[in-house]
Design a protein around this motif. Structure first.
Motif, mmCIF file in Angstrom:
data_model
loop_
_atom_site.group_PDB
_atom_site.id
_atom_site.type_symbol
_atom_site.label_atom_id
_atom_site.label_comp_id
_atom_site.label_asym_id
_atom_site.label_seq_id
_atom_site.Cartn_x
_atom_site.Cartn_y
_atom_site.Cartn_z
ATOM 1 N N GLU A 130 0.833 -1.200 0.000
ATOM 2 C CA GLU A 130 0.000 0.000 0.000
ATOM 3 C C GLU A 130 0.872 1.257 0.000
ATOM 4 O O GLU A 130 0.588 2.238 -0.708
ATOM 5 C CB GLU A 130 -0.924 -0.008 1.219
ATOM 6 N N ARG A 157 -7.542 -5.910 2.597
ATOM 7 C CA ARG A 157 -8.640 -5.108 3.121
ATOM 8 C C ARG A 157 -9.030 -4.070 2.060
ATOM 9 O O ARG A 157 -8.326 -3.905 1.068
ATOM 10 C CB ARG A 157 -8.210 -4.437 4.430
ATOM 11 N N PRO A 158 -10.154 -3.353 2.244
ATOM 12 C CA PRO A 158 -10.586 -2.405 1.209
ATOM 13 C C PRO A 158 -9.514 -1.416 0.790
ATOM 14 O O PRO A 158 -9.344 -1.140 -0.401
ATOM 15 C CB PRO A 158 -11.783 -1.702 1.858
ATOM 16 N N GLU A 159 -8.743 -0.888 1.758
ATOM 17 C CA GLU A 159 -7.708 0.081 1.387
ATOM 18 C C GLU A 159 -6.603 -0.578 0.568
ATOM 19 O O GLU A 159 -6.027 0.038 -0.340
ATOM 20 C CB GLU A 159 -7.134 0.773 2.629
ATOM 21 N N ARG A 203 -7.073 -3.186 -1.431
ATOM 22 C CA ARG A 203 -7.652 -3.452 -2.754
ATOM 23 C C ARG A 203 -7.656 -2.176 -3.599
ATOM 24 O O ARG A 203 -7.348 -2.205 -4.800
ATOM 25 C CB ARG A 203 -9.090 -3.969 -2.571
ATOM 26 N N ALA A 204 -7.988 -1.055 -2.973
ATOM 27 C CA ALA A 204 -7.981 0.215 -3.706
ATOM 28 C C ALA A 204 -6.556 0.633 -4.046
ATOM 29 O O ALA A 204 -6.306 1.212 -5.129
ATOM 30 C CB ALA A 204 -8.666 1.298 -2.880
ATOM 31 N N ALA A 238 -13.366 -2.592 -3.769
ATOM 32 C CA ALA A 238 -12.927 -1.868 -2.578
ATOM 33 C C ALA A 238 -14.012 -0.915 -2.086
ATOM 34 O O ALA A 238 -14.277 -0.823 -0.883
ATOM 35 C CB ALA A 238 -11.642 -1.091 -2.880
ATOM 36 N N GLY A 261 -15.775 -1.134 1.458
ATOM 37 C CA GLY A 261 -15.299 -0.091 2.373
ATOM 38 C C GLY A 261 -15.945 1.249 2.119
ATOM 39 O O GLY A 261 -15.255 2.244 1.855
ATOM 40 N N ASN A 302 -14.440 3.686 4.385
ATOM 41 C CA ASN A 302 -12.998 3.518 4.548
ATOM 42 C C ASN A 302 -12.284 4.689 3.883
ATOM 43 O O ASN A 302 -12.227 4.788 2.652
ATOM 44 C CB ASN A 302 -12.577 2.183 3.904
ATOM 45 N N ALA A 348 -9.334 3.914 1.354
ATOM 46 C CA ALA A 348 -9.852 3.277 0.135
ATOM 47 C C ALA A 348 -10.534 4.294 -0.759
ATOM 48 O O ALA A 348 -10.342 4.298 -1.987
ATOM 49 C CB ALA A 348 -10.822 2.154 0.507
ATOM 50 N N TYR A 389 -7.783 6.480 -2.453
ATOM 51 C CA TYR A 389 -7.110 5.807 -3.564
ATOM 52 C C TYR A 389 -8.034 5.727 -4.777
ATOM 53 O O TYR A 389 -7.595 5.897 -5.923
ATOM 54 C CB TYR A 389 -6.662 4.409 -3.155
ATOM 55 N N SER A 391 -14.017 10.669 1.257
ATOM 56 C CA SER A 391 -12.899 10.167 2.070
ATOM 57 C C SER A 391 -12.646 11.063 3.272
ATOM 58 O O SER A 391 -12.264 10.590 4.345
ATOM 59 C CB SER A 391 -11.632 10.046 1.217
#
Length: 649
Positions: free
Chosen positions: A536, A559-561, A563-564, A586, A590, A593, A596, A599, A620
């Motif tokens: 990440e 996790r979603p972040e 994946r993003a 994502a 999320g 999130n 996420a 991103y 965000s």
């Protein structure tokens, strides 16, 4: 019935009362030999077996006290459960699924929570430690998970994690054929479990004790104690508790027998029918049981004991059905968690949106309760701290705060471990509320107490929690120095080093953070949380190809972040199609999130979708699960101003 010859002394309490048996109490657990044999055979043969039954039927006792011993020739984990006291100093841990961490901690209680917090169920079961342990061993790995129904309870803090935990459980079932799961779940949880895992083989239903089983449960535990039941007395007791049925509720049996034993005169050896009716008597035993449950629940949830008792008495006065759903509780001023606790303590039973008495035998004793019988079983600071931890897990921060505060105020000045635990829980509450200054104050107190106790690991974890709380306040320099102090305490702890690297990155020192994570992975290249974190970070820094090398190794458990971040890295390598797929996944997982969403905003900006980027950036900034790191907020603010709402051309 033949009465055994006993030694003339009384040396123990043979009944556990109205709680599940522990593993070390197997010698007191009787009456379930048929169920033990049937379940052990199913567990060995099938990939997934299910044990079900109503609350209080003895599922937990069966697992702990007998079933693991019946599988003694197999490779078996300790009984796990997807809930429990959260690890101390929650702020020290990376983002994690509370259900998963609770289960992993029960499987491996000696492993520090910070080393488990970043793992999925699949990663844990496939880790080097378990792989080496099982290498060359025949047969399956037997894994039991108790009280799975807790995953389906509705709590705001836990709701976002339910789907992820069930997906992890499904992955174990489909991807690890050498793991045989035994899932214990109340009947009301069966539908949710089947929806998550697919069609289940016919569950084994554990019902009440038969009459013969109940007699065994009364007589067998006292063998060797110095007392015994006179001929026919155990049968009379069991018949009374059967209440015109041909079965007996295990909870009520234990509640009555434990009180009978405690009330017997010290010189008593033969337990007679007169003793059963006089010491203290079945009706009084059941009144005391109801009174203790009500008092304990009232203390745990900081509600009036008298008001709770009065409400339940009014509701039960007309019979055993209590139309006491969440709305009824709210109108009376009680949180819905009170009803759940009354069910967990076997006073109420849930069904179709309402509650009824756990057993019809409780109707009379409940309505005849005297105020003197509303006595809690335990009001010590340790008991209050346990109540605080239960409330903290489910997200009831007010109850957690009150109980931990009372535990702290009533604990002895020389009980440093309990004082430290109470301070830690108050720090956790402040952290979850976003009151980071207060969290720092409590965690500093924890560090001082553990310093006095010379518990270096706990001091390091407290410092890590302080570092994260300082970072959340934008105190980057102090946060980095505090995290560095934590790592200096435990220089070989890779999980702590990973958090140090993450702190450097969130403090705007991304390249230094990558260096720390690279050192971690040089020590152990298979550390999933380090791979996720470095991947990440590299994506955030625009090093797309390097980011993908890390993220692809843990792709199935991002996790979603993460994946993003992978979507951002894919766009950086020109793979827009796969990036879109990852980004949509994502955002779906999320929605709150912050990283996420940021991103995803950057992906939209790189695709020249200025309006979409601005919308996601604004989302965000408002997200809280988790919120953006301080260094990310500046970028989100910049992106939020490039859309059509901006005054710029």
């Amino acid at each position: 019935m033949t009465v055994s010859v006993m030694a003339h002394y009384v040396d123990r309490q043979p009944y556990v009362g109205a709680r599940p048996f522990l593993a070390e109490e197997a010698g007191q657990f009787f009456g379930r030999s048929e169920a033990v044999s049937a379940l052990a055979e199913r567990w060995q043969r099938h990939r997934v077996s299910v044990l079900t039954g109503p609350p209080g039927s003895g599922k937990t006792s069966l697992l702990h006290a007998k079933l693991l011993d019946a599988a003694h020739d197999a490779d078996v984990l300790p009984v796990g459960r997807p809930f429990g006291p959260p690890p101390p100093a929650l702020a020290a841990l990376p983002g994690h699924n509370p259900y998963t961490l609770a289960l992993l901690s029960s499987w491996s209680p000696s492993t520090p929570p910070n080393r488990l917090a970043g793992l999925t169920l699949y990663e844990f079961l496939r880790s080097d430690g378990w792989t080496n342990r099982r290498r060359g061993r025949p047969g399956p790995l037997l894994v039991a998970i108790d009280q799975v129904e807790r995953v389906f309870e509705r709590h705001p803090r836990l709701d976002p994690h339910r789907v992820g935990f069930l997906a992890q459980l499904r992955e174990v079932v489909t991807e690890l054929p050498d793991v045989h799961l035994l899932l214990s779940v109340r009947e009301e949880g069966l539908a949710g479990l089947e929806a998550a895992l697919g069609r289940l083989e016919s569950p084994y239903r554990l019902g009440p004790l038969t009459m013969d089983e109940a007699v065994q449960a009364v007589e067998r535990p006292v063998e060797g104690s110095g007392r015994w039941y006179a001929e026919g007395v155990a049968e009379q007791l069991v018949t009374t508790l059967a209440a015109r049925r041909q079965s007996v509720d295990p909870v009520l049996l234990q509640a009555v027998c434990s009180r009978l034993w405690a009330a017997l005169p010290a010189e008593a050896t033969v337990i007679t029918a007169q003793d059963v009716h006089a010491h203290p008597g079945i009706d009084r035993s059941l009144r005391e049981f109801c009174g203790q449950v009500i008092a304990d629940v009232a203390i745990d949830h900081h509600v009036s004991t008298l008001r709770l008792a009065s409400w339940l008495q009014r509701a039960a006065a007309t019979g055993t059905d209590i139309a006491a759903g969440d709305d009824d509780a709210a109108r009376e001023g009680f949180p819905r968690s009170v009803l759940q606790s009354l069910q967990d303590r076997y006073l109420l039973a849930a069904g179709h949106g309402s509650y009824r008495l756990h057993h019809e035998l409780l109707a009379g004793p409940l309505t005849r309760l005297d105020v003197t019988e509303l006595r809690a079983g335990d009001t010590t600071p340790a008991r209050l701290l346990s109540a605080a931890e239960s409330a903290l897990f489910r997200g009831d921060l007010d109850a957690a705060d009150q109980n931990a505060g009372t535990a702290l105020a009533t604990a002895g000045e020389d009980d440093l471990p309990l004082l430290a635990q109470a301070e830690s829980r108050l720090g956790d509450v402040a952290h979850l509320r976003g009151d980071y200054g207060q969290a720092v104050a409590h965690y500093r107190a924890v560090a001082s107490l553990f310093e006095a106790l010379q518990v270096n690991t706990a001091v390091a974890n407290s410092l890590a929690a302080i570092g994260h709380a300082l970072l959340a306040q934008g105190l980057d320099v102090e946060a980095v120095e505090t995290m560095r102090s934590a790592v200096d305490r435990l220089p070989t702890d890779l999980a702590l080093q990973t958090e140090f690297g993450r702190t450097l990155w969130q403090a705007g020192q991304g390249r230094a953070g990558v260096t720390v994570l690279t050192d971690v992975l040089n020590s152990d290249s298979r550390t999933p949380e380090a791979l996720r974190t470095r991947g990440e970070m590299l994506a955030d820094l625009g090093q797309s190809e390097k980011a993908l090398l890390d993220l692809n190794q843990v792709r199935r458990h991002l996790r979603p972040e993460g994946r993003a971040a992978r979507a951002l890295a894919l766009v950086g390598t020109g793979n827009s199609r796969d990036a879109e797929e990852d980004m949509e996944a994502a955002l779906q997982a999320g929605a709150q999130n912050g990283p996420a969403l940021l991103y995803a905003a950057r992906v939209r900006a790189l695709g020249s979708n200025r309006s979409g980027a601005a919308d996601l950036a604004r989302m965000s900034l408002a997200a809280t699960a988790p919120a953006l790191a301080p260094h990310q907020r500046a970028e989100a603010l910049q992106l939020s101003e490039i859309g059509p709402t901006s005054s710029s051309p």
